[in-house]
Design a protein around this motif. Sequence first.
Motif, PDB file in Angstrom:
ATOM      1  N   ALA A 296       0.834  -1.197   0.000  1.00 31.94           N
ATOM      2  CA  ALA A 296       0.000   0.000   0.000  1.00 31.94           C
ATOM      3  C   ALA A 296       0.871   1.251   0.000  1.00 31.94           C
ATOM      4  N   ARG A 297       0.554   2.189  -0.879  1.00 30.85           N
ATOM      5  CA  ARG A 297       1.344   3.415  -0.993  1.00 30.85           C
ATOM      6  C   ARG A 297       0.918   4.471   0.026  1.00 30.85           C
ATOM      7  N   ASN A 298      -0.245   4.297   0.635  1.00 37.51           N
ATOM      8  CA  ASN A 298      -0.754   5.282   1.577  1.00 37.51           C
ATOM      9  C   ASN A 298      -0.787   4.690   2.981  1.00 37.51           C
ATOM     10  N   LEU A 299      -0.199   5.383   3.915  1.00 40.71           N
ATOM     11  CA  LEU A 299      -0.087   4.896   5.297  1.00 40.71           C
ATOM     12  C   LEU A 299      -0.267   6.071   6.241  1.00 40.71           C
ATOM     13  N   TRP A 300      -1.209   5.933   7.210  1.00 37.46           N
ATOM     14  CA  TRP A 300      -1.453   7.003   8.161  1.00 37.46           C
ATOM     15  C   TRP A 300      -1.631   6.417   9.561  1.00 37.46           C
ATOM     16  N   GLN A 301      -1.159   7.153  10.550  1.00 36.51           N
ATOM     17  CA  GLN A 301      -1.379   6.754  11.941  1.00 36.51           C
ATOM     18  C   GLN A 301      -2.629   7.449  12.450  1.00 36.51           C
ATOM     19  N   CYS A 302      -3.524   6.654  13.034  1.00 39.85           N
ATOM     20  CA  CYS A 302      -4.817   7.177  13.470  1.00 39.85           C
ATOM     21  C   CYS A 302      -5.188   6.592  14.827  1.00 39.85           C
ATOM     22  N   SER A 303      -6.268   7.088  15.375  1.00 36.09           N
ATOM     23  CA  SER A 303      -6.860   6.484  16.561  1.00 36.09           C
ATOM     24  C   SER A 303      -8.353   6.316  16.318  1.00 36.09           C
ATOM     25  N   VAL A 304      -8.935   5.344  17.004  1.00 35.28           N
ATOM     26  CA  VAL A 304     -10.348   5.034  16.815  1.00 35.28           C
ATOM     27  C   VAL A 304     -11.189   6.017  17.621  1.00 35.28           C
ATOM     28  N   ALA A 305     -12.030   6.781  16.925  1.00 42.08           N
ATOM     29  CA  ALA A 305     -12.912   7.724  17.605  1.00 42.08           C
ATOM     30  C   ALA A 305     -14.237   7.074  17.958  1.00 42.08           C
ATOM     31  N   GLY A 306     -14.634   6.054  17.191  1.00 46.35           N
ATOM     32  CA  GLY A 306     -15.901   5.390  17.452  1.00 46.35           C
ATOM     33  C   GLY A 306     -16.068   4.168  16.579  1.00 46.35           C
ATOM     34  N   ALA A 316     -15.379   1.789  11.490  1.00 47.98           N
ATOM     35  CA  ALA A 316     -14.532   2.497  12.443  1.00 47.98           C
ATOM     36  C   ALA A 316     -14.374   3.945  11.999  1.00 47.98           C
ATOM     37  N   ASP A 317     -14.642   4.863  12.909  1.00 44.66           N
ATOM     38  CA  ASP A 317     -14.437   6.288  12.664  1.00 44.66           C
ATOM     39  C   ASP A 317     -13.057   6.634  13.195  1.00 44.66           C
ATOM     40  N   LEU A 318     -12.160   7.070  12.307  1.00 46.60           N
ATOM     41  CA  LEU A 318     -10.763   7.277  12.672  1.00 46.60           C
ATOM     42  C   LEU A 318     -10.396   8.753  12.600  1.00 46.60           C
ATOM     43  N   VAL A 319      -9.553   9.179  13.524  1.00 49.38           N
ATOM     44  CA  VAL A 319      -9.011  10.538  13.515  1.00 49.38           C
ATOM     45  C   VAL A 319      -7.503  10.433  13.632  1.00 49.38           C
ATOM     46  N   GLY A 320      -6.816  11.516  13.252  1.00 51.06           N
ATOM     47  CA  GLY A 320      -5.358  11.501  13.329  1.00 51.06           C
ATOM     48  C   GLY A 320      -4.753  12.159  12.111  1.00 51.06           C
ATOM     49  N   ASP A 321      -3.743  11.483  11.509  1.00 50.17           N
ATOM     50  CA  ASP A 321      -3.104  12.034  10.316  1.00 50.17           C
ATOM     51  C   ASP A 321      -4.131  12.349   9.239  1.00 50.17           C
ATOM     52  N   LEU A 322      -5.131  11.474   9.124  1.00 50.29           N
ATOM     53  CA  LEU A 322      -6.179  11.650   8.124  1.00 50.29           C
ATOM     54  C   LEU A 322      -7.499  11.143   8.689  1.00 50.29           C
ATOM     55  N   PRO A 323      -8.497  12.004   8.899  1.00 50.84           N
ATOM     56  CA  PRO A 323      -9.799  11.508   9.355  1.00 50.84           C
ATOM     57  C   PRO A 323     -10.424  10.650   8.254  1.00 50.84           C
ATOM     58  N   LEU A 324     -10.879   9.468   8.607  1.00 53.84           N
ATOM     59  CA  LEU A 324     -11.475   8.587   7.605  1.00 53.84           C
ATOM     60  C   LEU A 324     -12.340   7.538   8.261  1.00 53.84           C
ATOM     61  N   ALA A 325     -13.148   6.860   7.424  1.00 55.99           N
ATOM     62  CA  ALA A 325     -13.971   5.741   7.870  1.00 55.99           C
ATOM     63  C   ALA A 325     -13.401   4.470   7.264  1.00 55.99           C
ATOM     64  N   ALA A 326     -13.404   3.396   8.065  1.00 54.75           N
ATOM     65  CA  ALA A 326     -12.899   2.105   7.602  1.00 54.75           C
ATOM     66  C   ALA A 326     -13.912   1.030   7.939  1.00 54.75           C
ATOM     67  N   ASP A 327     -14.171   0.137   6.994  1.00 55.35           N
ATOM     68  CA  ASP A 327     -15.072  -0.991   7.213  1.00 55.35           C
ATOM     69  C   ASP A 327     -14.276  -2.271   7.364  1.00 55.35           C
ATOM     70  N   LEU A 328     -14.649  -3.072   8.345  1.00 56.48           N
ATOM     71  CA  LEU A 328     -14.000  -4.360   8.556  1.00 56.48           C
ATOM     72  C   LEU A 328     -14.996  -5.316   9.183  1.00 56.48           C
ATOM     73  N   THR A 329     -14.679  -6.605   9.109  1.00 61.19           N
ATOM     74  CA  THR A 329     -15.596  -7.595   9.653  1.00 61.19           C
ATOM     75  C   THR A 329     -15.563  -7.566  11.172  1.00 61.19           C
ATOM     76  N   THR A 330     -16.590  -8.144  11.764  1.00 63.92           N
ATOM     77  CA  THR A 330     -16.635  -8.228  13.229  1.00 63.92           C
ATOM     78  C   THR A 330     -15.454  -9.026  13.758  1.00 63.92           C
ATOM     79  N   VAL A 331     -15.113 -10.093  13.059  1.00 66.58           N
ATOM     80  CA  VAL A 331     -13.964 -10.919  13.467  1.00 66.58           C
ATOM     81  C   VAL A 331     -12.681 -10.110  13.422  1.00 66.58           C
ATOM     82  N   ALA A 332     -12.461  -9.355  12.351  1.00 65.48           N
ATOM     83  CA  ALA A 332     -11.245  -8.555  12.228  1.00 65.48           C
ATOM     84  C   ALA A 332     -11.175  -7.490  13.314  1.00 65.48           C
ATOM     85  N   ALA A 333     -12.322  -6.867  13.623  1.00 57.10           N
ATOM     86  CA  ALA A 333     -12.341  -5.852  14.672  1.00 57.10           C
ATOM     87  C   ALA A 333     -11.976  -6.454  16.025  1.00 57.10           C
TER      88      ALA A 333
END
Length: 358
Positions: A296-306, A316-333
């Motif tokens: 992956a060419r894009n890498l950011w350090q974040c923290s989970v806001a919710g 997952a609602d993420l804040v930090g270097d780049l605010p963004l939303a990420a989708d993942l399975t329940t198992v992965a979470a």
Amino acid sequence: MTIRTERTDVRPDEGLDARLVVDRGTFRLDVALTAAPGEVVALLGPNGAGKTTALRALAGLTPLTGGHLRLDGTDLDRTPPETRPVGVVFQDYLLFPHLTALDNVAFGPRCHGVPKAEARTQAAEWLERMGLAGQATAKPRRLSGGQAQRVALARALATRPRLLLLDEPLAALDARTRLDVRAQLRRHLADFEAVAILVTHDPLDAMVLADRLVVIEHGRAVQDGTPADIARHPRTDYIAHLVGLNLYRGLADGHGVRLDSGPVITTTEELRGPAFVAFPPSAVTLHRDRPTGSSARNLWQCSVAGLESHGDQIRADLVGDLPLAADLTTVAAAELGLHPGAEVWATVKATQTHAYPA
């Protein structure tokens, strides 16, 4: 930003040509809108954006304070609502409770001077077309939500309007009924030969029912285009949220877009100048430790806001270097031990981003 919503292939004596300017206290609506005969246009936007004000202005229920309104080459600015060739389906349908379905539909033609017997014959034909012949003698309280919606549509169409206005026509229906009625409504609109304007805040209704979307925010049109174009090229945070994308604006210089907030997003497109870059939450991969050897060419350090359920996944609602939303399975979470405040690294491949001129 104000976008003029118009089609260059519409003759001035055909279809809708309007600039709707309405001042109501501190709110100002200023939207230019054109539509060709046979075209279904959806006005999409958040609550309070001005969608319903625009519809009421088209119907003549709210007077314009500026602009113009022409339908098939005829100025309607000062035409009383009751004499306009306009049919309206309101959100709550507004069927007359003391009249049968047949007489509700016949009401429109009767108001236009059609004799009672002929109006009832026309109404029966419309109910047959809507699949409601068996409910002709039923009063509104005996109709299901889907049936009431179709009676209201039949009543609007029975006057043979040159402009059909639909105000949140599916909002009062439950999820299952909404699915069926949406499909039926799409078929009826496909057969409608004049202009249809649909007001909704539901992106699925807009995407399924409309040929073209006009997105209104704060009384202005901010984007218009086909559903596919709007979904692929959102130009505001509201639109990006509707279609489920992370959206950013910055300055492109080759394969990188430097955001106004600082970070650079690497893309496969090569652009120069102001640009948007977008990617879906499903394109984001999360790691608890800084990944090594990732392609992956894009890498950011974040923290989970919710964290919240999103269909069968966790968003997952993420804040930090780049605010963004990420989708993942329940198992992965669970395996990542995600919780509000958890530190994570987010990666996105350049091939999963999409950049386009701003």
